[in-house]
Motif scaffolding. Structure first.
Motif, PDB file in Angstrom:
ATOM      1  N   GLU A   1       0.857  -1.181   0.000  1.00  0.00           N
ATOM      2  CA  GLU A   1       0.000   0.000   0.000  1.00  0.00           C
ATOM      3  C   GLU A   1       0.898   1.237   0.000  1.00  0.00           C
ATOM      4  OE1 GLU A   1      -2.631  -0.285   3.344  1.00  0.00           O
ATOM      5  OE2 GLU A   1      -3.608  -2.080   2.553  1.00  0.00           O
ATOM      6  N   LEU A   2       0.529   2.231  -0.806  1.00  0.00           N
ATOM      7  CA  LEU A   2       1.344   3.440  -0.919  1.00  0.00           C
ATOM      8  C   LEU A   2       0.476   4.689  -0.920  1.00  0.00           C
ATOM      9  CD1 LEU A   2       3.734   2.221  -3.766  1.00  0.00           C
ATOM     10  CD2 LEU A   2       4.382   2.624  -1.393  1.00  0.00           C
ATOM     11  N   LYS A   3       1.093   5.820  -0.564  1.00  0.00           N
ATOM     12  CA  LYS A   3       0.447   7.121  -0.668  1.00  0.00           C
ATOM     13  C   LYS A   3       0.624   7.633  -2.091  1.00  0.00           C
ATOM     14  CE  LYS A   3       1.376   8.466   4.114  1.00  0.00           C
ATOM     15  NZ  LYS A   3       2.009   9.457   4.994  1.00  0.00           N
ATOM     16  N   ALA A   4      -0.227   8.573  -2.499  1.00  0.00           N
ATOM     17  CA  ALA A   4      -0.151   9.143  -3.844  1.00  0.00           C
ATOM     18  C   ALA A   4       1.207   9.805  -4.074  1.00  0.00           C
ATOM     19  CB  ALA A   4      -1.277  10.147  -4.065  1.00  0.00           C
ATOM     20  N   VAL A   5       1.716  10.515  -3.073  1.00  0.00           N
ATOM     21  CA  VAL A   5       3.006  11.185  -3.211  1.00  0.00           C
ATOM     22  C   VAL A   5       4.132  10.165  -3.411  1.00  0.00           C
ATOM     23  CG1 VAL A   5       3.512  11.397  -0.737  1.00  0.00           C
ATOM     24  CG2 VAL A   5       4.415  13.092  -2.339  1.00  0.00           C
ATOM     25  N   GLU A   6       4.038   9.028  -2.720  1.00  0.00           N
ATOM     26  CA  GLU A   6       5.047   7.972  -2.879  1.00  0.00           C
ATOM     27  C   GLU A   6       4.989   7.376  -4.286  1.00  0.00           C
ATOM     28  OE1 GLU A   6       5.269   6.230   1.683  1.00  0.00           O
ATOM     29  OE2 GLU A   6       3.575   5.615   0.402  1.00  0.00           O
ATOM     30  N   LEU A   7       3.774   7.146  -4.769  1.00  0.00           N
ATOM     31  CA  LEU A   7       3.620   6.620  -6.135  1.00  0.00           C
ATOM     32  C   LEU A   7       4.220   7.595  -7.153  1.00  0.00           C
ATOM     33  CD1 LEU A   7      -0.021   5.248  -5.948  1.00  0.00           C
ATOM     34  CD2 LEU A   7       2.010   3.911  -6.479  1.00  0.00           C
ATOM     35  N   GLY A   8       3.921   8.882  -6.963  1.00  0.00           N
ATOM     36  CA  GLY A   8       4.445   9.899  -7.874  1.00  0.00           C
ATOM     37  C   GLY A   8       5.966   9.902  -7.925  1.00  0.00           C
ATOM     38  N   LYS A   9       6.594   9.820  -6.755  1.00  0.00           N
ATOM     39  CA  LYS A   9       8.064   9.819  -6.696  1.00  0.00           C
ATOM     40  C   LYS A   9       8.644   8.587  -7.383  1.00  0.00           C
ATOM     41  CE  LYS A   9       8.677  12.613  -2.559  1.00  0.00           C
ATOM     42  NZ  LYS A   9       9.029  12.626  -1.134  1.00  0.00           N
ATOM     43  N   ILE A  10       8.074   7.426  -7.117  1.00  0.00           N
ATOM     44  CA  ILE A  10       8.603   6.187  -7.702  1.00  0.00           C
ATOM     45  C   ILE A  10       8.455   6.190  -9.223  1.00  0.00           C
ATOM     46  CG2 ILE A  10       8.271   3.684  -7.842  1.00  0.00           C
ATOM     47  CD1 ILE A  10       7.349   3.816  -4.869  1.00  0.00           C
ATOM     48  N   ILE A  11       7.287   6.633  -9.701  1.00  0.00           N
ATOM     49  CA  ILE A  11       7.007   6.588 -11.143  1.00  0.00           C
ATOM     50  C   ILE A  11       7.607   7.781 -11.876  1.00  0.00           C
ATOM     51  CG2 ILE A  11       5.135   6.611 -12.852  1.00  0.00           C
ATOM     52  CD1 ILE A  11       3.461   5.071 -10.804  1.00  0.00           C
ATOM     53  N   GLY A  12       7.773   8.882 -11.144  1.00  0.00           N
ATOM     54  CA  GLY A  12       8.319  10.081 -11.778  1.00  0.00           C
ATOM     55  C   GLY A  12       7.245  11.009 -12.339  1.00  0.00           C
ATOM     56  N   ILE A  13       6.110  11.088 -11.610  1.00  0.00           N
ATOM     57  CA  ILE A  13       5.035  12.002 -12.010  1.00  0.00           C
ATOM     58  C   ILE A  13       4.679  12.881 -10.818  1.00  0.00           C
ATOM     59  CG2 ILE A  13       4.054  10.472 -13.788  1.00  0.00           C
ATOM     60  CD1 ILE A  13       1.926   9.593 -11.768  1.00  0.00           C
ATOM     61  N   SER A  14       3.983  13.971 -11.079  1.00  0.00           N
ATOM     62  CA  SER A  14       3.603  14.885 -10.000  1.00  0.00           C
ATOM     63  C   SER A  14       2.512  14.260  -9.127  1.00  0.00           C
ATOM     64  CB  SER A  14       3.082  16.199 -10.586  1.00  0.00           C
ATOM     65  OG  SER A  14       1.864  15.974 -11.269  1.00  0.00           O
ATOM     66  N   ARG A  15       2.363  14.793  -7.923  1.00  0.00           N
ATOM     67  CA  ARG A  15       1.327  14.298  -7.024  1.00  0.00           C
ATOM     68  C   ARG A  15      -0.067  14.494  -7.623  1.00  0.00           C
ATOM     69  NH1 ARG A  15       0.989  16.626  -1.097  1.00  0.00           N
ATOM     70  NH2 ARG A  15      -0.547  17.973  -1.989  1.00  0.00           N
ATOM     71  N   PRO A  16      -0.373  15.682  -8.222  1.00  0.00           N
ATOM     72  CA  PRO A  16      -1.696  15.834  -8.850  1.00  0.00           C
ATOM     73  C   PRO A  16      -1.943  14.802  -9.966  1.00  0.00           C
ATOM     74  CG  PRO A  16      -0.685  17.983  -8.572  1.00  0.00           C
ATOM     75  CD  PRO A  16       0.354  16.961  -8.224  1.00  0.00           C
ATOM     76  N   MET A  17      -0.897  14.484 -10.726  1.00  0.00           N
ATOM     77  CA  MET A  17      -1.051  13.491 -11.794  1.00  0.00           C
ATOM     78  C   MET A  17      -1.270  12.096 -11.184  1.00  0.00           C
ATOM     79  SD  MET A  17      -1.444  13.077 -14.961  1.00  0.00           S
ATOM     80  CE  MET A  17      -0.917  14.594 -15.697  1.00  0.00           C
ATOM     81  N   ALA A  18      -0.604  11.810 -10.071  1.00  0.00           N
ATOM     82  CA  ALA A  18      -0.804  10.528  -9.389  1.00  0.00           C
ATOM     83  C   ALA A  18      -2.254  10.415  -8.923  1.00  0.00           C
ATOM     84  CB  ALA A  18       0.161  10.398  -8.207  1.00  0.00           C
ATOM     85  N   TYR A  19      -2.799  11.509  -8.356  1.00  0.00           N
ATOM     86  CA  TYR A  19      -4.198  11.496  -7.928  1.00  0.00           C
ATOM     87  C   TYR A  19      -5.136  11.288  -9.116  1.00  0.00           C
ATOM     88  CZ  TYR A  19      -3.338  12.906  -3.095  1.00  0.00           C
ATOM     89  OH  TYR A  19      -2.946  12.941  -1.782  1.00  0.00           O
ATOM     90  N   LYS A  20      -4.815  11.900 -10.240  1.00  0.00           N
ATOM     91  CA  LYS A  20      -5.648  11.749 -11.448  1.00  0.00           C
ATOM     92  C   LYS A  20      -5.684  10.279 -11.885  1.00  0.00           C
ATOM     93  CE  LYS A  20      -6.111  13.324 -16.196  1.00  0.00           C
ATOM     94  NZ  LYS A  20      -5.566  14.132 -17.270  1.00  0.00           N
ATOM     95  N   HIS A  21      -4.529   9.628 -11.924  1.00  0.00           N
ATOM     96  CA  HIS A  21      -4.477   8.222 -12.309  1.00  0.00           C
ATOM     97  C   HIS A  21      -5.196   7.350 -11.281  1.00  0.00           C
ATOM     98  CE1 HIS A  21      -1.981   8.534 -15.854  1.00  0.00           C
ATOM     99  NE2 HIS A  21      -1.072   9.248 -15.198  1.00  0.00           N
ATOM    100  N   LEU A  22      -5.000   7.644 -10.005  1.00  0.00           N
ATOM    101  CA  LEU A  22      -5.659   6.874  -8.946  1.00  0.00           C
ATOM    102  C   LEU A  22      -7.179   6.997  -9.034  1.00  0.00           C
ATOM    103  CD1 LEU A  22      -3.251   7.600  -5.975  1.00  0.00           C
ATOM    104  CD2 LEU A  22      -3.768   5.330  -6.930  1.00  0.00           C
TER     105      LEU A  22
END
Length: 188
Positions: free
Chosen positions: A132-153
């Motif tokens: 389980e991960l936070k949106a900010v963690e996903l963004g850092k790992i994948i290399g996308i911004s936090r808002p973009m991570a939220y959009k994908h989520l």
């Protein structure tokens, strides 16, 4: 040769057989039901799917479908129960020739569905299948911004592939998400 692969029983099985006119029948079941008279008259076989592991069951169903595809056209007719939804899922994955379901006592032909995920969304699913991960963690790992991570989520949540975790601000993969990863891996 036309092979009907099904988990249907009784009148629904009879109606599916009449509508599709198969040369052979492969009946899938979970060993909880008795073989019917109709199944005894149709050429084919019976395969028991009794694994508690959903992905193992999917693999077994996929093997059955692939084996039948070597001999000609494959038709799938599914109903309810534990196997029905998995049979539908794998039939779409393996792109069978025709797909049917029993609605009431009527046999209805369904379209073969295609689900395409972007590489970013697939990567999010893969990461969440590990932990389980936070949106900010996903963004850092994948290399996308936090808002973009939220959009994908949000898209993945709306598709039933991801859910908010019970742990603070974290996201988790659903069983449907795990099946989607399985699907993508078998397609590659």
């Amino acid at each position: 040769m036309k092979t009907l692969i099904t988990n249907l029983r009784g009148q629904c099985l009879f109606n599916a057989s009449m509508k599709t006119q198969p040369d052979g029948l492969i009946s899938l079941h979970d060993n909880k039901k008795q073989k019917t008279e109709l199944e005894s008259f149709l050429k084919g076989g019976e395969i028991i799917i009794e694994s508690e592991d959903m992905l193992e069951s999917c693999q077994k169903i996929a093997d059955v479908i692939k084996g039948a595809q070597k001999h000609g056209k494959v038709l799938v007719a599914f109903g309810s129960g534990e196997i029905g939804p998995l049979l539908n899922f794998v039939a779409n994955l393996e792109e069978v020739d025709e797909l049917y379901t029993c609605y009431g006592k009527k046999i209805i032909r369904l379209p073969i569905l295609k689900m395409d995920l972007s590489q970013t969304r697939l990567r999010i699913l893969e990461l969440l299948s590990e932990q389980e991960l936070k949106a900010v963690e996903l963004g850092k790992i994948i290399g996308i911004s936090r808002p973009m991570a939220y959009k994908h989520l949000k898209v993945l949540i709306n598709g039933g592939l991801v859910k908010k975790s019970s742990r603070m601000e974290r996201y988790a993969i659903t069983k449907t998400g795990r099946l989607t990863i399985y699907r993508q891996r078998t397609k590659d």
